[in-house]
Design a protein around this motif. Structure first.
Motif, PDB file in Angstrom:
ATOM      1  N   THR A 101       0.576 -22.881  18.270  1.00 30.72           N
ATOM      2  CA  THR A 101      -0.879 -22.898  18.211  1.00 30.72           C
ATOM      3  C   THR A 101      -1.356 -24.260  17.747  1.00 30.72           C
ATOM      4  OG1 THR A 101      -0.858 -22.107  15.923  1.00 30.72           O
ATOM      5  CG2 THR A 101      -0.983 -20.417  17.651  1.00 30.72           C
ATOM      6  N   ALA A 102      -2.638 -24.523  18.038  1.00 32.38           N
ATOM      7  CA  ALA A 102      -3.233 -25.773  17.543  1.00 32.38           C
ATOM      8  C   ALA A 102      -3.100 -25.809  16.027  1.00 32.38           C
ATOM      9  CB  ALA A 102      -4.688 -25.868  17.967  1.00 32.38           C
ATOM     10  N   THR A 152       5.279 -37.098  11.883  1.00 34.69           N
ATOM     11  CA  THR A 152       4.835 -35.766  12.274  1.00 34.69           C
ATOM     12  C   THR A 152       3.594 -35.870  13.152  1.00 34.69           C
ATOM     13  OG1 THR A 152       5.663 -34.886  10.180  1.00 34.69           O
ATOM     14  CG2 THR A 152       4.102 -33.513  11.383  1.00 34.69           C
ATOM     15  N   HIS A 153       3.534 -34.972  14.120  1.00 32.22           N
ATOM     16  CA  HIS A 153       2.353 -34.871  14.982  1.00 32.22           C
ATOM     17  C   HIS A 153       1.799 -33.453  14.874  1.00 32.22           C
ATOM     18  CE1 HIS A 153      -0.346 -34.963  18.377  1.00 32.22           C
ATOM     19  NE2 HIS A 153       0.315 -33.969  18.967  1.00 32.22           N
ATOM     20  N   THR A 154       0.480 -33.358  14.707  1.00 29.43           N
ATOM     21  CA  THR A 154      -0.186 -32.056  14.685  1.00 29.43           C
ATOM     22  C   THR A 154      -0.644 -31.735  16.107  1.00 29.43           C
ATOM     23  OG1 THR A 154      -0.906 -32.412  12.416  1.00 29.43           O
ATOM     24  CG2 THR A 154      -2.085 -30.726  13.682  1.00 29.43           C
ATOM     25  N   ILE A 155      -0.217 -30.580  16.590  1.00 30.93           N
ATOM     26  CA  ILE A 155      -0.507 -30.158  17.960  1.00 30.93           C
ATOM     27  C   ILE A 155      -1.996 -29.853  18.110  1.00 30.93           C
ATOM     28  CG2 ILE A 155      -0.018 -28.407  19.716  1.00 30.93           C
ATOM     29  CD1 ILE A 155       2.776 -28.081  18.383  1.00 30.93           C
ATOM     30  N   THR A 156      -2.573 -30.369  19.210  1.00 30.17           N
ATOM     31  CA  THR A 156      -4.001 -30.140  19.495  1.00 30.17           C
ATOM     32  C   THR A 156      -4.169 -28.947  20.430  1.00 30.17           C
ATOM     33  OG1 THR A 156      -4.023 -31.554  21.453  1.00 30.17           O
ATOM     34  CG2 THR A 156      -4.430 -32.637  19.316  1.00 30.17           C
ATOM     35  N   GLN A 157      -5.391 -28.438  20.509  1.00 29.84           N
ATOM     36  CA  GLN A 157      -5.670 -27.331  21.428  1.00 29.84           C
ATOM     37  C   GLN A 157      -5.456 -27.765  22.879  1.00 29.84           C
ATOM     38  OE1 GLN A 157      -6.332 -24.034  20.514  1.00 29.84           O
ATOM     39  NE2 GLN A 157      -5.833 -23.758  22.685  1.00 29.84           N
ATOM     40  N   ALA A 162      -2.271 -27.299  27.774  1.00 27.16           N
ATOM     41  CA  ALA A 162      -1.417 -27.951  28.783  1.00 27.16           C
ATOM     42  C   ALA A 162      -0.001 -27.399  28.761  1.00 27.16           C
ATOM     43  CB  ALA A 162      -1.405 -29.459  28.559  1.00 27.16           C
ATOM     44  N   GLY A 163       0.386 -26.794  27.653  1.00 26.50           N
ATOM     45  CA  GLY A 163       1.730 -26.228  27.536  1.00 26.50           C
ATOM     46  C   GLY A 163       2.803 -27.254  27.221  1.00 26.50           C
ATOM     47  N   THR A 164       2.418 -28.475  26.886  1.00 31.63           N
ATOM     48  CA  THR A 164       3.409 -29.524  26.587  1.00 31.63           C
ATOM     49  C   THR A 164       2.773 -30.623  25.742  1.00 31.63           C
ATOM     50  OG1 THR A 164       5.056 -31.008  27.566  1.00 31.63           O
ATOM     51  CG2 THR A 164       2.941 -30.887  28.679  1.00 31.63           C
ATOM     52  N   VAL A 165       3.619 -31.313  25.013  1.00 31.25           N
ATOM     53  CA  VAL A 165       3.216 -32.519  24.281  1.00 31.25           C
ATOM     54  C   VAL A 165       4.096 -33.653  24.823  1.00 31.25           C
ATOM     55  CG1 VAL A 165       3.098 -33.698  22.054  1.00 31.25           C
ATOM     56  CG2 VAL A 165       2.580 -31.252  22.200  1.00 31.25           C
TER      57      VAL A 165
END
Length: 168
Positions: A101-102, A152-157, A162-165
């Motif tokens: 999740t975001a 560290t990277h915080t996942i965005t919405q 998009a289903g990927t970083v």
């Protein structure tokens, strides 16, 4: 190359060169007026010299006349350039996301290797997706040395949607 430019025979010909690993070797140590000999020696290049891109060296020759004190030549110097090759590799590894999740995070590790022949200073990791600067970065990296650092990277919405970083 040592040449007796005087008018008397010199004995005990020797080279003074503080850069040599061992005393210079001279095939003859007695020189008649006008005679020459080539002495040889070896210097092991230091990392400081590689980093500077040059080896500066100075030597003198000395000998003893039949009477009077020993004599010494004026110094003769050389400057030998050393080709520098600054080069780094980086191997980035992503850890398992803390969630899907975001607001979840992804931990990254970076293995940086100095593959060149000069010391790298002011080393930084440039990764625009990191939440803050990478930690554990060695600021100085000698040739063949490695450093491992992390961020560290915080996942965005948008990334969840998009289903990927994608990150480099």
């Amino acid at each position: 190359l040592v040449t007796n430019t005087g008018n008397v025979t010199l004995t005990g010909i020797a080279i003074t060169d503080p850069n040599l690993d061992a005393p210079a070797t001279c095939p003859v140590t007695t020189l008649a007026p006008g005679a020459s000999t080539t002495c040889t020696g070896t210097h092991t290049i230091t990392q400081i010299e590689v980093n500077a891109g040059t080896v500066n060296n100075s030597a003198t020759a000395g000998g003893t006349p039949p009477s009077g004190p020993a004599i010494t030549s004026p110094p003769d110097t050389t400057t030998t350039p050393i080709a520098s090759n600054a080069s780094l590799t980086i191997d980035k590894t992503a850890g398992t996301p803390s969630g899907n999740t975001a607001g979840s995070t992804i931990a990254y590790s970076f293995l940086v290797t100095n593959t060149g022949n000069v010391t790298i200073t002011s080393l930084v990791i440039n990764d625009p997706l990191l939440d803050s600067a990478a930690t554990g970065v060695a600021t100085t990296l000698p040739p063949a040395a490695t450093t491992t650092c992390s961020g560290t990277h915080t996942i965005t919405q948008a990334e969840v949607d998009a289903g990927t970083v994608n990150n480099s």
